[in-house]
Design a protein around this motif. Structure first.
Motif, PDB file in Angstrom:
ATOM      1  N   PRO A 177       0.748  -1.162   0.177  1.00 36.68           N
ATOM      2  CA  PRO A 177      -0.190   0.440   0.081  1.00 36.68           C
ATOM      3  C   PRO A 177       1.029   0.986  -0.128  1.00 36.68           C
ATOM      4  N   GLY A 178       0.628   2.058  -1.491  1.00 34.27           N
ATOM      5  CA  GLY A 178       1.829   3.361  -1.123  1.00 34.27           C
ATOM      6  C   GLY A 178       1.485   4.514  -0.757  1.00 34.27           C
ATOM      7  N   PRO A 179       0.206   5.272  -0.609  1.00 34.80           N
ATOM      8  CA  PRO A 179      -0.234   6.579   0.113  1.00 34.80           C
ATOM      9  C   PRO A 179       0.021   5.952   1.778  1.00 34.80           C
ATOM     10  N   ILE A 180      -0.708   5.624   2.317  1.00 31.75           N
ATOM     11  CA  ILE A 180      -0.640   5.692   3.470  1.00 31.75           C
ATOM     12  C   ILE A 180       0.653   5.362   3.753  1.00 31.75           C
ATOM     13  N   LEU A 181       1.717   5.080   3.304  1.00 34.22           N
ATOM     14  CA  LEU A 181       3.104   5.244   4.008  1.00 34.22           C
ATOM     15  C   LEU A 181       3.970   5.737   3.599  1.00 34.22           C
ATOM     16  N   ALA A 182       3.000   7.146   2.681  1.00 34.27           N
ATOM     17  CA  ALA A 182       4.325   8.036   2.062  1.00 34.27           C
ATOM     18  C   ALA A 182       4.290   8.675   2.421  1.00 34.27           C
ATOM     19  N   GLN A 183       5.987   9.403   2.251  1.00 28.38           N
ATOM     20  CA  GLN A 183       6.957  10.232   2.824  1.00 28.38           C
ATOM     21  C   GLN A 183       5.676  11.616   2.916  1.00 28.38           C
ATOM     22  N   SER A 184       5.255  11.936   1.523  1.00 27.72           N
ATOM     23  CA  SER A 184       4.015  13.109   1.787  1.00 27.72           C
ATOM     24  C   SER A 184       2.937  12.957   1.628  1.00 27.72           C
ATOM     25  N   ASP A 185       2.051  13.580   1.029  1.00 29.03           N
ATOM     26  CA  ASP A 185       0.672  13.188   0.322  1.00 29.03           C
ATOM     27  C   ASP A 185       0.345  13.284  -0.890  1.00 29.03           C
ATOM     28  N   VAL A 186      -0.348  11.874  -1.088  1.00 26.05           N
ATOM     29  CA  VAL A 186      -0.646  11.539  -2.565  1.00 26.05           C
ATOM     30  C   VAL A 186      -1.550  10.540  -2.804  1.00 26.05           C
ATOM     31  N   GLU A 187      -1.791  11.245  -3.910  1.00 27.12           N
ATOM     32  CA  GLU A 187      -3.315  10.076  -3.776  1.00 27.12           C
ATOM     33  C   GLU A 187      -2.694   8.611  -5.058  1.00 27.12           C
ATOM     34  N   ASN A 188      -3.472   7.588  -5.522  1.00 28.37           N
ATOM     35  CA  ASN A 188      -3.441   6.741  -6.311  1.00 28.37           C
ATOM     36  C   ASN A 188      -3.942   7.373  -7.626  1.00 28.37           C
ATOM     37  N   PRO A 189      -3.338   7.281  -8.800  1.00 23.87           N
ATOM     38  CA  PRO A 189      -2.421   6.313  -8.816  1.00 23.87           C
ATOM     39  C   PRO A 189      -1.368   6.798  -8.519  1.00 23.87           C
ATOM     40  N   ALA A 190      -0.562   6.179  -7.858  1.00 24.07           N
ATOM     41  CA  ALA A 190       0.886   6.915  -7.493  1.00 24.07           C
ATOM     42  C   ALA A 190       2.124   5.905  -7.132  1.00 24.07           C
ATOM     43  N   LEU A 191       2.958   5.873  -7.507  1.00 24.12           N
ATOM     44  CA  LEU A 191       3.851   5.834  -7.777  1.00 24.12           C
ATOM     45  C   LEU A 191       5.447   5.679  -7.255  1.00 24.12           C
ATOM     46  N   LEU A 192       5.548   4.861  -6.006  1.00 20.56           N
ATOM     47  CA  LEU A 192       6.962   5.427  -5.123  1.00 20.56           C
ATOM     48  C   LEU A 192       8.199   5.361  -5.574  1.00 20.56           C
ATOM     49  N   LEU A 193       9.215   5.739  -5.508  1.00 22.93           N
ATOM     50  CA  LEU A 193      10.099   5.445  -6.340  1.00 22.93           C
ATOM     51  C   LEU A 193      11.470   5.308  -5.429  1.00 22.93           C
ATOM     52  N   GLY A 194      10.935   4.977  -4.016  1.00 26.51           N
ATOM     53  CA  GLY A 194      12.661   5.083  -3.081  1.00 26.51           C
ATOM     54  C   GLY A 194      12.255   4.711  -1.845  1.00 26.51           C
ATOM     55  N   ALA A 195      13.125   4.191  -0.706  1.00 25.44           N
ATOM     56  CA  ALA A 195      12.700   4.293   0.891  1.00 25.44           C
ATOM     57  C   ALA A 195      13.331   4.503   1.402  1.00 25.44           C
ATOM     58  N   ARG A 196      13.550   4.984   2.379  1.00 25.32           N
ATOM     59  CA  ARG A 196      14.375   5.492   3.591  1.00 25.32           C
ATOM     60  C   ARG A 196      14.954   3.711   4.077  1.00 25.32           C
ATOM     61  N   GLY A 197      16.250   3.804   4.486  1.00 22.47           N
ATOM     62  CA  GLY A 197      16.817   2.349   4.948  1.00 22.47           C
ATOM     63  C   GLY A 197      16.546   2.597   6.522  1.00 22.47           C
ATOM     64  N   ARG A 198      17.021   1.521   7.279  1.00 20.15           N
ATOM     65  CA  ARG A 198      16.840   1.288   8.977  1.00 20.15           C
ATOM     66  C   ARG A 198      17.431   0.490   9.488  1.00 20.15           C
ATOM     67  N   PHE A 199      17.847   1.048  10.312  1.00 22.48           N
ATOM     68  CA  PHE A 199      18.977   0.157  11.569  1.00 22.48           C
ATOM     69  C   PHE A 199      18.744   0.019  12.583  1.00 22.48           C
ATOM     70  N   LEU A 200      18.796  -1.153  13.389  1.00 26.93           N
ATOM     71  CA  LEU A 200      17.866  -1.001  14.743  1.00 26.93           C
ATOM     72  C   LEU A 200      19.143  -0.955  15.694  1.00 26.93           C
ATOM     73  N   TYR A 201      19.636  -0.800  16.639  1.00 32.04           N
ATOM     74  CA  TYR A 201      20.675  -0.538  17.862  1.00 32.04           C
ATOM     75  C   TYR A 201      20.039  -1.336  18.496  1.00 32.04           C
ATOM     76  N   ASP A 202      21.082  -1.863  18.980  1.00 32.57           N
ATOM     77  CA  ASP A 202      21.303  -3.069  20.194  1.00 32.57           C
ATOM     78  C   ASP A 202      22.287  -2.152  21.240  1.00 32.57           C
ATOM     79  N   ILE A 203      22.614  -1.610  21.831  1.00 34.20           N
ATOM     80  CA  ILE A 203      23.205  -1.492  22.820  1.00 34.20           C
ATOM     81  C   ILE A 203      22.511  -1.644  24.425  1.00 34.20           C
ATOM     82  N   GLU A 204      23.933  -2.047  25.405  1.00 30.43           N
ATOM     83  CA  GLU A 204      23.990  -2.450  26.674  1.00 30.43           C
ATOM     84  C   GLU A 204      24.659  -2.064  27.129  1.00 30.43           C
TER      85      GLU A 204
END
Length: 401
Positions: A177-204
């Motif tokens: 599902p694109g529009p609901i999780l887009a960085q900005s307000d878009v409506e279908n038909p919508a093309l999402l051309l990229g995404a942020r990445g993610r790291f998960l710190y595990d700190i002791e």
């Protein structure tokens, strides 16, 4: 491409398929029934599907199967398009006031856990794939219905990449599902051309135990982990002209167990979303700088979440607006919906990161919209499911030749 060459998607069949998918519970790590359903549906239509085994024995002890099918084109030099959708959902949410797998349709909305994320997109690519079988194609179309996207590691698409299924692909469409999780307000038909990445710190955080009535004689690891969480929450993150800004979100602090004892150990989990240009080494250096600036009394070890393989990383990516897949999808959107598509970028992570970053495939997210994903009352707009199926099928013909 002329209208006569456009593949035909049956709207009624698409929504019937979606209902069956939603009525088949498939929380991550429990996908056997729905994978069998997808396999049988493809097999009944003569698409010669295969099971692709997914095994992760060390951390999750998971065993499952992707379902893979291929349409072979006439020209081995023509591009190959990957259509990717996951079959699993989050664990069934208890707050539903009806059967979470009802598949009920009302007011153009189909309700159920995973209806929008992403059984609507799964139904769309399955019926698009089926329609494409009736159209002469120069290039191949590879359909991958994958397990464990919602789980901790995206094991289904990870295994596709590690087993070489993406090696001969030239581009990918993921029908999240694109529009609901887009960085900005878009409506279908919508093309999402990229995404942020993610790291998960595990700190002791390692402090020093003492009697709880004399805390000054110890070093409270829980307190110092809290200070570190607050400081990490405020760090500056990278910016990108397409993906926007990175983000930091402390998720969990664990520590202490004995009554009347200063906790000597604490564990801190912190989400770090990154943009293109930010690496794991950058993220580690940022956290180490924060620790140094705080001058904590505890010993702090910065690490990242354990993964089954060091390559299991959600890297950020951006697909060029001028790439042939993007132009094919844009032209298809105009042909199907009679409007120019919106362009946007995804705010979170998923299998598309593996494809766009790890597999280095130009990857576009195009999927039906809805509401309440991952929650009670989740629904998808039925007309958008059909529209996405039409757009994907039309674009596949344009891209594959």
């Amino acid at each position: 491409m002329t209208d006569d060459a456009a593949p035909t998607v049956d709207p009624e069949e698409t929504i019937d398929l979606l209902q069956e998918l939603v009525r088949t519970p498939s929380p991550y790590f429990e996908e056997a029934e729905i994978c069998e359903f997808v396999y049988d549906w493809l097999d009944a239509r003569g698409h010669d599907p295969e099971y692709h085994h997914v095994s992760e024995p060390d951390i999750t002890e998971y065993e499952g199967d992707n379902v893979v099918a291929r349409l072979t084109g006439s020209d081995p030099d023509a591009p190959t398009l990957l259509l990717n959708a996951h079959v699993d959902t989050v664990k069934l949410v208890e707050d539903w006031e009806e059967d979470p797998c009802s598949g009920r349709i009302e007011g153009g909305k189909l309700y159920g856990q995973g209806a929008c994320d992403m059984k609507g997109g799964l139904a769309a690519v399955m019926t698009a794939f089926d329609a494409l079988a009736d159209v002469p194609l120069a290039g191949d179309v590879l359909l991958t219905a994958v397990v464990d996207e919602e789980g901790p590691y995206g094991l289904g698409t990870d295994r596709l990449i590690r087993d070489g299924y993406t090696d001969d692909c030239d581009a990918a469409v993921v029908t999240e599902p694109g529009p609901i999780l887009a960085q900005s307000d878009v409506e279908n038909p919508a093309l999402l051309l990229g995404a942020r990445g993610r790291f998960l710190y595990d700190i002791e955080v390692r402090g020093h135990a003492a009697h709880g009535s004399q805390p000054e004689k110890g070093v409270n690891a829980v307190v110092e982990a809290g200070e570190l969480a607050a400081a990490l929450n405020d760090i500056e993150t990278g910016d990108h002209p397409r993906l926007g800004s990175g983000s930091v979100c402390p998720l969990q602090i664990e520590g202490g167990s004995q009554t009347l004892s200063v906790p000597e150990r604490a564990r801190l989990m912190v989400d770090r979303h990154v943009v293109v240009g930010e690496t794991m080494e950058d993220a580690r250096a940022d956290a180490e700088r924060v620790v140094a600036e705080l001058d904590l009394q505890s010993d702090v070890e910065i690490g990242f979440r354990e993964a089954p393989d060091p390559h299991i990383v959600y890297g950020p990516y951006v697909t060029d607006e001028k790439h042939p897949l993007v132009t094919a999808l844009a032209d298809a959107a105009r042909a199907v919906a009679d409007t120019d598509p919106d362009y946007g970028y995804f705010s979170s992570v998923g299998d598309f990161n593996y494809l766009g970053d790890r597999a280095d495939l130009p990857t576009v997210i195009v999927g039906p919209d809805g509401e309440n994903i991952h929650g009670a009352g989740e629904f998808v707009y039925t007309d958008e499911v059909v529209e996405v199926a039409d757009i994907v099928a039309d674009a596949a013909v344009r891209f594959c030749g």
